[in-house]
Design a protein around this motif. Structure first.
Motif, PDB file in Angstrom:
ATOM      1  N   LEU A  89       0.821  -1.219   0.000  1.00  0.00           N
ATOM      2  CA  LEU A  89       0.000   0.000   0.000  1.00  0.00           C
ATOM      3  C   LEU A  89       0.853   1.267   0.000  1.00  0.00           C
ATOM      4  O   LEU A  89       0.574   2.215  -0.725  1.00  0.00           O
ATOM      5  N   TYR A  90       1.908   1.272   0.826  1.00  0.00           N
ATOM      6  CA  TYR A  90       2.624   2.539   1.058  1.00  0.00           C
ATOM      7  C   TYR A  90       4.046   2.559   0.487  1.00  0.00           C
ATOM      8  O   TYR A  90       4.761   3.541   0.641  1.00  0.00           O
ATOM      9  N   LYS A 149     -11.627  10.785  -0.663  1.00  0.00           N
ATOM     10  CA  LYS A 149     -10.318  11.318  -0.238  1.00  0.00           C
ATOM     11  C   LYS A 149     -10.158  11.194   1.275  1.00  0.00           C
ATOM     12  O   LYS A 149      -9.182  10.661   1.786  1.00  0.00           O
ATOM     13  N   ARG A 152      -9.833   7.383   2.505  1.00  0.00           N
ATOM     14  CA  ARG A 152      -9.088   6.406   1.691  1.00  0.00           C
ATOM     15  C   ARG A 152      -8.324   5.420   2.567  1.00  0.00           C
ATOM     16  O   ARG A 152      -8.540   4.212   2.479  1.00  0.00           O
ATOM     17  N   ASP A 153      -7.470   5.897   3.459  1.00  0.00           N
ATOM     18  CA  ASP A 153      -6.683   4.969   4.290  1.00  0.00           C
ATOM     19  C   ASP A 153      -7.583   4.183   5.243  1.00  0.00           C
ATOM     20  O   ASP A 153      -7.359   2.997   5.480  1.00  0.00           O
ATOM     21  N   PHE A 156      -8.981   1.294   3.385  1.00  0.00           N
ATOM     22  CA  PHE A 156      -8.000   0.212   3.178  1.00  0.00           C
ATOM     23  C   PHE A 156      -8.023  -0.703   4.401  1.00  0.00           C
ATOM     24  O   PHE A 156      -8.102  -1.927   4.295  1.00  0.00           O
ATOM     25  N   ILE A 243     -14.554   2.516  -3.708  1.00  0.00           N
ATOM     26  CA  ILE A 243     -13.537   1.462  -3.538  1.00  0.00           C
ATOM     27  C   ILE A 243     -14.161   0.099  -3.248  1.00  0.00           C
ATOM     28  O   ILE A 243     -13.652  -0.932  -3.711  1.00  0.00           O
ATOM     29  N   TRP A 391      -5.402   0.194  -6.933  1.00  0.00           N
ATOM     30  CA  TRP A 391      -6.486   1.188  -6.942  1.00  0.00           C
ATOM     31  C   TRP A 391      -5.945   2.530  -6.490  1.00  0.00           C
ATOM     32  O   TRP A 391      -6.175   3.570  -7.094  1.00  0.00           O
ATOM     33  N   LYS A 392      -5.136   2.497  -5.405  1.00  0.00           N
ATOM     34  CA  LYS A 392      -4.544   3.735  -4.847  1.00  0.00           C
ATOM     35  C   LYS A 392      -3.620   4.387  -5.889  1.00  0.00           C
ATOM     36  O   LYS A 392      -3.674   5.602  -6.118  1.00  0.00           O
ATOM     37  N   GLU A 393      -2.796   3.547  -6.542  1.00  0.00           N
ATOM     38  CA  GLU A 393      -1.841   4.081  -7.537  1.00  0.00           C
ATOM     39  C   GLU A 393      -2.609   4.770  -8.670  1.00  0.00           C
ATOM     40  O   GLU A 393      -2.241   5.838  -9.136  1.00  0.00           O
ATOM     41  N   ARG A 395      -5.763   6.023  -8.543  1.00  0.00           N
ATOM     42  CA  ARG A 395      -6.519   7.182  -8.092  1.00  0.00           C
ATOM     43  C   ARG A 395      -5.601   8.351  -7.728  1.00  0.00           C
ATOM     44  O   ARG A 395      -6.036   9.480  -7.689  1.00  0.00           O
ATOM     45  N   GLU A 396      -4.334   8.034  -7.455  1.00  0.00           N
ATOM     46  CA  GLU A 396      -3.400   9.136  -7.120  1.00  0.00           C
ATOM     47  C   GLU A 396      -2.696   9.661  -8.361  1.00  0.00           C
ATOM     48  O   GLU A 396      -1.902  10.588  -8.304  1.00  0.00           O
TER      49      GLU A 396
END
Ligand code: SDX
Length: 424
Positions: A89-90, A149, A152-153, A156, A243, A391-393, A395-396
């Motif tokens: 994720l990070y 926004k 989001r975290d 997850f 999501i 998904w995060k990659e 959306r960012e």
């Protein structure tokens, strides 16, 4: 090499070439249609990239798989699933403070709203748990409608924490047992096994051998770049659906027998072979026969044209875990012999068909007491952090556009409508 030239209808068109950090080469053809009027056609996307990504690297020719640069062999041996989920994720391994906070979040968000338990009552007893899981994950969006926004975290964590609870509840429902609530004194893997196998009437001790095996299984399944289900999550994410909807779509794509559903099909195939007792060549011949729809499930891969490193780890781990549990499973010997016979056959060698991640995983799940129809659910629990990371990659990425492939039309040319009376 910075550009590629295309000769089309007597004209030369140039397109930029990009190089990845592992020297992969991509021809950027976004302007192909506006420059030439033509599109590319690549059924199954065998040579087409949908994006650049910094999450997972696969070298299919050399059996290499790395999550954020870390080899799968090292992560499977030395890490655990919660840490690998954070890494995916990070982008970095967590420090002590980040690790403790993430694990605490996963613990304290593992309950589902009590009203959601009523949803399970509507499913028939023999409902496939993948149907239940996809429905329940999509339904989570009704409880967490927060704007993307700000949450989001939090989402997850909610998904990674709660998918175990939803899976275990689906299992308990299928066997008519009362559901077992998650406990705050148990780790991620321990909590799942406890919810799956504890019963109110007696104390259930989680076996540490099973916890380590579960962590390794979930790590091995955690991500695999642009596979069918991850591409689906990106597709749905590109429309900016919530999501939960994107993950529910990934669960449905994973269910297919050519993808994550293969692990269930492998076990069923091995059980048929065991009952049949007819040796292996008969099944190898069926798999090679184009007129026979039988395929050697758990064999072959779009990317790995050599061994799947996950299958190599699983083959070794399955034997070790069975030995540590003092168990024997005839299906393991059948699987090993089938692999040996297949890899001596030119049909499989010429097509680079090797065992994939699904070939051995089911035998390990079975040794842990997980029923066959839950195998793909286990795959989904493992793959969830990968889906979320992609998904995060997406959306960012401010430049990301909605996925909308083109086509070449091959239907009827224009024709005049005939009223029913005149159609004969
Ligand atoms: C997963 O993409 C990922 O990364 C997926 C995954 C992940 O982590 O997300 O790794 C997880 O889905 C693993 C794959 C699980 N599926 C199976 O085990 C199902 C059985 N395998 C196949 O159906 C197949 O190999 C695929 C789906 C995995 C790959 O399909 P491709 O790349 O489209 O290859 P193909 O079907 O075009 O096969 C090429 C040739 C064909 O023969 P020819 O037409 O060249 O004569 O190989 C043959 C196929 O008939 N073939 C098989 C076979 N797999 C391919 N023949 C017999 N048995 C098989 N298993």
């Amino acid at each position: 090499m910075t550009s590629a030239r295309l000769h089309l209808d007597g004209q030369i068109h140039e397109f930029p070439v990009i190089h990845g950090t592992e020297d992969e080469v991509g021809i950027e053809i976004g302007q192909l249609r506006s420059q030439t009027g033509a599109i590319t056609l690549d059924s199954g996307f065998t040579s087409t990239g949908a994006c650049t990504s910094s999450i997972t690297y696969i070298d299919g020719a050399n059996g290499i798989l790395r999550y954020r640069g870390y080899p799968i062999e090292q992560l499977a041996e030395e890490s655990d699933f919660a840490e690998v989920a954070y890494l995916l994720l990070y982008g970095e391994l967590p420090n002590a403070e980040q690790s403790a906070a993430f694990r605490a979040d996963l613990t304290y968000h593992s309950m589902i709203h009590e009203d959601m338990k009523k949803f399970f009552e509507g499913f028939p007893p023999n409902a496939h748990p993948m149907a239940i899981l996809s429905a329940m994950v999509a339904s989570l969006s009704t409880y967490y409608p927060g704007t993307e926004k700000e949450s989001r975290d939090a989402n997850f964590v909610r998904l990674i924490a709660k998918i175990r609870t939803l899976a275990a509840y689906a299992y308990k429902k299928s066997i008519g047992q009362p559901t077992i609530y998650p406990r705050n004194d148990l780790s991620y893997g321990e909590n799942f096994l406890h919810m799956m196998f504890a019963v109110p009437a007696e104390e259930y001790q989680v076996n540490p051998v099973m916890v380590k095996a579960l962590n390794m299984l979930l790590i091995l399944h955690a991500d695999h770049e642009q596979n069918c289900s991850t591409a689906t999550v990106r597709m749905v994410g590109s429309s900016r659906a919530n999501i939960f909807a994107a993950i529910s779509s990934g669960i449905c794509a994973l269910w297919g027998p050519l993808h994550g559903g293969a692990n269930q099909k492998v076990l069923e195939m091995l059980e048929v072979m065991e009952k049949d007792g007819g040796g292996y060549q008969k099944w190898i011949d069926k798999a090679k026969d184009k007129n026979d729809e039988f395929r050697l499930m758990g064999f072959g891969h779009r990317v790995y044209k050599n061994f799947d490193p996950r299958a190599t780890i699983l083959r070794k781990m399955t034997g070790e875990v069975l030995e540590e549990l003092g168990m024997e499973d005839p299906l393991l010997e059948i699987a090993k012999n089938l692999e040996r016979v297949a890899l001596e056959d030119s049909y499989f060698v010429e097509r680079n068909l090797y065992p994939n991640v699904d070939f051995y995983s089911g035998i390990l799940y079975r040794a842990m007491g997980i029923p066959t129809n839950m195998f793909t659910v286990m795959f989904a629990i493992g793959r969830l952090p990968g889906w979320l990371a992609h998904w995060k990659e997406l959306r960012e990425d401010e430049s990301a556009r909605i996925y909308r492939p083109r086509q070449i039309y091959t239907g009827p040319n224009e024709r005049k409508y005939e009223p029913l009376a005149g159609r004969g």
